[in-house]
Scaffold this motif. Structure first.
Motif, PDB file in Angstrom:
ATOM      1  N   LYS A 142      22.082  32.498  -8.176  1.00  0.00           N
ATOM      2  CA  LYS A 142      22.181  33.738  -7.409  1.00  0.00           C
ATOM      3  C   LYS A 142      20.812  34.419  -7.295  1.00  0.00           C
ATOM      4  O   LYS A 142      20.458  34.963  -6.245  1.00  0.00           O
ATOM      5  CB  LYS A 142      23.182  34.691  -8.090  1.00  0.00           C
ATOM      6  N   LEU A 143      20.042  34.376  -8.374  1.00  0.00           N
ATOM      7  CA  LEU A 143      18.690  34.938  -8.312  1.00  0.00           C
ATOM      8  C   LEU A 143      17.847  34.177  -7.297  1.00  0.00           C
ATOM      9  O   LEU A 143      17.078  34.766  -6.526  1.00  0.00           O
ATOM     10  CB  LEU A 143      18.032  34.874  -9.697  1.00  0.00           C
ATOM     11  N   GLY A 144      17.990  32.860  -7.281  1.00  0.00           N
ATOM     12  CA  GLY A 144      17.250  32.040  -6.322  1.00  0.00           C
ATOM     13  C   GLY A 144      17.591  32.396  -4.894  1.00  0.00           C
ATOM     14  O   GLY A 144      16.706  32.504  -4.029  1.00  0.00           O
ATOM     15  N   VAL A 145      18.881  32.591  -4.625  1.00  0.00           N
ATOM     16  CA  VAL A 145      19.321  32.960  -3.274  1.00  0.00           C
ATOM     17  C   VAL A 145      18.746  34.319  -2.869  1.00  0.00           C
ATOM     18  O   VAL A 145      18.279  34.497  -1.735  1.00  0.00           O
ATOM     19  CB  VAL A 145      20.863  32.993  -3.202  1.00  0.00           C
ATOM     20  N   LEU A 146      18.749  35.258  -3.793  1.00  0.00           N
ATOM     21  CA  LEU A 146      18.219  36.600  -3.495  1.00  0.00           C
ATOM     22  C   LEU A 146      16.716  36.567  -3.239  1.00  0.00           C
ATOM     23  O   LEU A 146      16.215  37.198  -2.295  1.00  0.00           O
ATOM     24  CB  LEU A 146      18.539  37.552  -4.646  1.00  0.00           C
ATOM     25  N   TYR A 147      15.993  35.833  -4.069  1.00  0.00           N
ATOM     26  CA  TYR A 147      14.544  35.720  -3.857  1.00  0.00           C
ATOM     27  C   TYR A 147      14.241  34.969  -2.565  1.00  0.00           C
ATOM     28  O   TYR A 147      13.246  35.253  -1.885  1.00  0.00           O
ATOM     29  CB  TYR A 147      13.879  35.035  -5.046  1.00  0.00           C
ATOM     30  N   ASP A 148      15.099  34.019  -2.219  1.00  0.00           N
ATOM     31  CA  ASP A 148      14.953  33.311  -0.950  1.00  0.00           C
ATOM     32  C   ASP A 148      15.067  34.295   0.210  1.00  0.00           C
ATOM     33  O   ASP A 148      14.267  34.274   1.152  1.00  0.00           O
ATOM     34  CB  ASP A 148      16.039  32.227  -0.849  1.00  0.00           C
ATOM     35  N   LYS A 149      16.050  35.187   0.145  1.00  0.00           N
ATOM     36  CA  LYS A 149      16.212  36.195   1.199  1.00  0.00           C
ATOM     37  C   LYS A 149      14.986  37.090   1.318  1.00  0.00           C
ATOM     38  O   LYS A 149      14.620  37.516   2.412  1.00  0.00           O
ATOM     39  CB  LYS A 149      17.432  37.068   0.908  1.00  0.00           C
ATOM     40  N   LEU A 150      14.364  37.359   0.172  1.00  0.00           N
ATOM     41  CA  LEU A 150      13.183  38.223   0.175  1.00  0.00           C
ATOM     42  C   LEU A 150      11.911  37.472   0.581  1.00  0.00           C
ATOM     43  O   LEU A 150      10.859  38.079   0.733  1.00  0.00           O
ATOM     44  CB  LEU A 150      12.984  38.829  -1.218  1.00  0.00           C
ATOM     45  N   GLY A 151      12.020  36.163   0.738  1.00  0.00           N
ATOM     46  CA  GLY A 151      10.850  35.363   1.091  1.00  0.00           C
ATOM     47  C   GLY A 151       9.924  35.121  -0.074  1.00  0.00           C
ATOM     48  O   GLY A 151       8.747  34.776   0.110  1.00  0.00           O
ATOM     49  N   LYS A 152      10.445  35.285  -1.300  1.00  0.00           N
ATOM     50  CA  LYS A 152       9.659  35.043  -2.513  1.00  0.00           C
ATOM     51  C   LYS A 152       9.889  33.594  -2.948  1.00  0.00           C
ATOM     52  O   LYS A 152      10.693  33.301  -3.837  1.00  0.00           O
ATOM     53  CB  LYS A 152      10.059  36.015  -3.620  1.00  0.00           C
ATOM     54  N   ASP A 153       9.180  32.678  -2.290  1.00  0.00           N
ATOM     55  CA  ASP A 153       9.431  31.247  -2.453  1.00  0.00           C
ATOM     56  C   ASP A 153       9.283  30.773  -3.897  1.00  0.00           C
ATOM     57  O   ASP A 153      10.115  30.006  -4.394  1.00  0.00           O
ATOM     58  CB  ASP A 153       8.486  30.439  -1.555  1.00  0.00           C
ATOM     59  N   ARG A 154       8.229  31.205  -4.547  1.00  0.00           N
ATOM     60  CA  ARG A 154       7.962  30.710  -5.904  1.00  0.00           C
ATOM     61  C   ARG A 154       9.088  31.107  -6.854  1.00  0.00           C
ATOM     62  O   ARG A 154       9.543  30.289  -7.662  1.00  0.00           O
ATOM     63  CB  ARG A 154       6.623  31.275  -6.406  1.00  0.00           C
ATOM     64  N   HIS A 155       9.568  32.332  -6.737  1.00  0.00           N
ATOM     65  CA  HIS A 155      10.640  32.798  -7.609  1.00  0.00           C
ATOM     66  C   HIS A 155      11.961  32.109  -7.266  1.00  0.00           C
ATOM     67  O   HIS A 155      12.751  31.798  -8.161  1.00  0.00           O
ATOM     68  CB  HIS A 155      10.792  34.311  -7.498  1.00  0.00           C
ATOM     69  N   ALA A 156      12.185  31.884  -5.985  1.00  0.00           N
ATOM     70  CA  ALA A 156      13.416  31.206  -5.568  1.00  0.00           C
ATOM     71  C   ALA A 156      13.454  29.789  -6.127  1.00  0.00           C
ATOM     72  O   ALA A 156      14.435  29.380  -6.766  1.00  0.00           O
ATOM     73  CB  ALA A 156      13.505  31.177  -4.041  1.00  0.00           C
ATOM     74  N   LYS A 157      12.377  29.044  -5.923  1.00  0.00           N
ATOM     75  CA  LYS A 157      12.324  27.646  -6.394  1.00  0.00           C
ATOM     76  C   LYS A 157      12.396  27.573  -7.917  1.00  0.00           C
ATOM     77  O   LYS A 157      13.033  26.671  -8.474  1.00  0.00           O
ATOM     78  CB  LYS A 157      11.042  26.985  -5.880  1.00  0.00           C
ATOM     79  N   SER A 158      11.752  28.526  -8.565  1.00  0.00           N
ATOM     80  CA  SER A 158      11.766  28.542 -10.026  1.00  0.00           C
ATOM     81  C   SER A 158      13.181  28.712 -10.565  1.00  0.00           C
ATOM     82  O   SER A 158      13.580  28.049 -11.539  1.00  0.00           O
ATOM     83  CB  SER A 158      10.869  29.670 -10.535  1.00  0.00           C
ATOM     84  N   ASN A 159      13.961  29.575  -9.931  1.00  0.00           N
ATOM     85  CA  ASN A 159      15.331  29.810 -10.397  1.00  0.00           C
ATOM     86  C   ASN A 159      16.256  28.643 -10.077  1.00  0.00           C
ATOM     87  O   ASN A 159      17.119  28.298 -10.892  1.00  0.00           O
ATOM     88  CB  ASN A 159      15.874  31.109  -9.802  1.00  0.00           C
ATOM     89  N   PHE A 160      16.077  28.022  -8.921  1.00  0.00           N
ATOM     90  CA  PHE A 160      16.893  26.843  -8.616  1.00  0.00           C
ATOM     91  C   PHE A 160      16.582  25.715  -9.605  1.00  0.00           C
ATOM     92  O   PHE A 160      17.487  25.026 -10.102  1.00  0.00           O
ATOM     93  CB  PHE A 160      16.635  26.365  -7.185  1.00  0.00           C
ATOM     94  N   SER A 161      15.300  25.525  -9.901  1.00  0.00           N
ATOM     95  CA  SER A 161      14.899  24.493 -10.868  1.00  0.00           C
ATOM     96  C   SER A 161      15.447  24.799 -12.257  1.00  0.00           C
ATOM     97  O   SER A 161      15.876  23.896 -12.978  1.00  0.00           O
ATOM     98  CB  SER A 161      13.372  24.383 -10.914  1.00  0.00           C
ATOM     99  N   LYS A 162      15.434  26.075 -12.621  1.00  0.00           N
ATOM    100  CA  LYS A 162      15.970  26.482 -13.917  1.00  0.00           C
ATOM    101  C   LYS A 162      17.451  26.152 -14.006  1.00  0.00           C
ATOM    102  O   LYS A 162      17.932  25.645 -15.035  1.00  0.00           O
ATOM    103  CB  LYS A 162      15.755  27.981 -14.120  1.00  0.00           C
ATOM    104  N   ALA A 163      18.192  26.411 -12.932  1.00  0.00           N
ATOM    105  CA  ALA A 163      19.627  26.126 -12.914  1.00  0.00           C
ATOM    106  C   ALA A 163      19.891  24.634 -13.070  1.00  0.00           C
ATOM    107  O   ALA A 163      20.811  24.222 -13.787  1.00  0.00           O
ATOM    108  CB  ALA A 163      20.245  26.637 -11.609  1.00  0.00           C
ATOM    109  N   ILE A 164      19.074  23.814 -12.427  1.00  0.00           N
ATOM    110  CA  ILE A 164      19.225  22.356 -12.546  1.00  0.00           C
ATOM    111  C   ILE A 164      18.941  21.915 -13.974  1.00  0.00           C
ATOM    112  O   ILE A 164      19.624  21.042 -14.521  1.00  0.00           O
ATOM    113  CB  ILE A 164      18.298  21.633 -11.549  1.00  0.00           C
ATOM    114  N   SER A 165      17.951  22.533 -14.602  1.00  0.00           N
ATOM    115  CA  SER A 165      17.614  22.166 -15.982  1.00  0.00           C
ATOM    116  C   SER A 165      18.720  22.572 -16.958  1.00  0.00           C
ATOM    117  O   SER A 165      18.915  21.944 -17.989  1.00  0.00           O
ATOM    118  CB  SER A 165      16.285  22.806 -16.402  1.00  0.00           C
ATOM    119  N   ILE A 166      19.468  23.621 -16.613  1.00  0.00           N
ATOM    120  CA  ILE A 166      20.580  24.058 -17.465  1.00  0.00           C
ATOM    121  C   ILE A 166      21.728  23.065 -17.400  1.00  0.00           C
ATOM    122  O   ILE A 166      22.314  22.689 -18.408  1.00  0.00           O
ATOM    123  CB  ILE A 166      21.066  25.466 -17.044  1.00  0.00           C
TER     124      ILE A 166
END
Length: 216
Positions: free
Chosen positions: A92-116
């Motif tokens: 959800k954080l990744g989706v929100l950062y994606d909406k804001l155009g904060k690419d680095r934060h979006a990708k970081s959160n998606f990667s974190k979710a995959i690692s979990i």
């Protein structure tokens, strides 16, 4: 990003001062850093409120900041600390950062979710949506395939996107496989017309290459 950080910090302070279970005290301009016991927070209550802000945030125009987005960002950040094993919160954080155009934060959160949990289709799907939105189709397809293999084989949007990408790549046969499956999940005239168009295009191509081989 500075403006967003200031807004989040203000919400953070208001939340902590309103909560009897969180104690970074601010007195006379001095901040006392007292650790927060996240186990004392109610995950269900926070989650319910976060979802409300989240779905309202999705209605906001991209790259626009309002209280729904900032509140959702803050609450999902807290929830990630309350339950660090949850895949949902970083997604959800990744989706929100994606909406804001904060690419680095979006990708970081998606990667974190995959690692979990690398077996969950959820982070792969939204990572794919992130790439698809930016027309990075090869990376998007790779993530869609991973989500498909992990249980999203009947997800209409995923099937449609995969078919659309294969069509863009000129692989009409693969495109038809996924678009027909999407149509079986949610039949609609627009998709049926798209399938017919690709079928006709594929048929013409096969006739052309067959005729070329005969002549050769």
């Amino acid at each position: 990003m500075r403006q967003l950080s200031k807004i989040l910090f203000f919400i953070f302070i208001c939340f902590l001062l309103a909560s009897p279970t969180a104690f970074p005290a601010i007195k006379g301009g001095v901040k006392y850093n007292i650790p927060i016991d996240y186990s004392k927070l109610s995950e269900n209550e926070l989650k319910e409120k976060a979802r409300e802000y989240y779905f309202n945030a999705l209605l906001v125009e991209d790259k626009m900041i309002n209280e729904n987005i900032t509140n959702a960002l803050f609450l999902y950040s807290v929830l990630s600390n309350v339950n660090p094993e949850s895949v949902e919160y970083p997604v959800k954080l990744g989706v929100l950062y994606d909406k804001l155009g904060k690419d680095r934060h979006a990708k970081s959160n998606f990667s974190k979710a995959i690692s979990i949990n690398s077996n969950s289709p959820l982070p792969y799907y939204y990572f794919a949506e992130y790439y698809y939105k930016r027309e990075m189709y090869r990376k998007a397809l790779k993530c869609y395939v991973e989500a498909y293999k992990r249980g999203y084989e009947k997800n209409y949007d995923l099937l449609y996107r995969m078919g659309d990408i294969y069509e863009k790549f000129g692989d009409t046969r693969s495109a038809l496989i996924y678009l027909r499956e999407a149509n079986s999940q949610n039949p609609n005239p627009e998709l049926e017309n798209k399938i017919k168009y690709i079928e006709n295009f594929d048929s013409i191509n096969r006739e052309f290459y067959s005729d070329t081989r005969i002549r050769g």
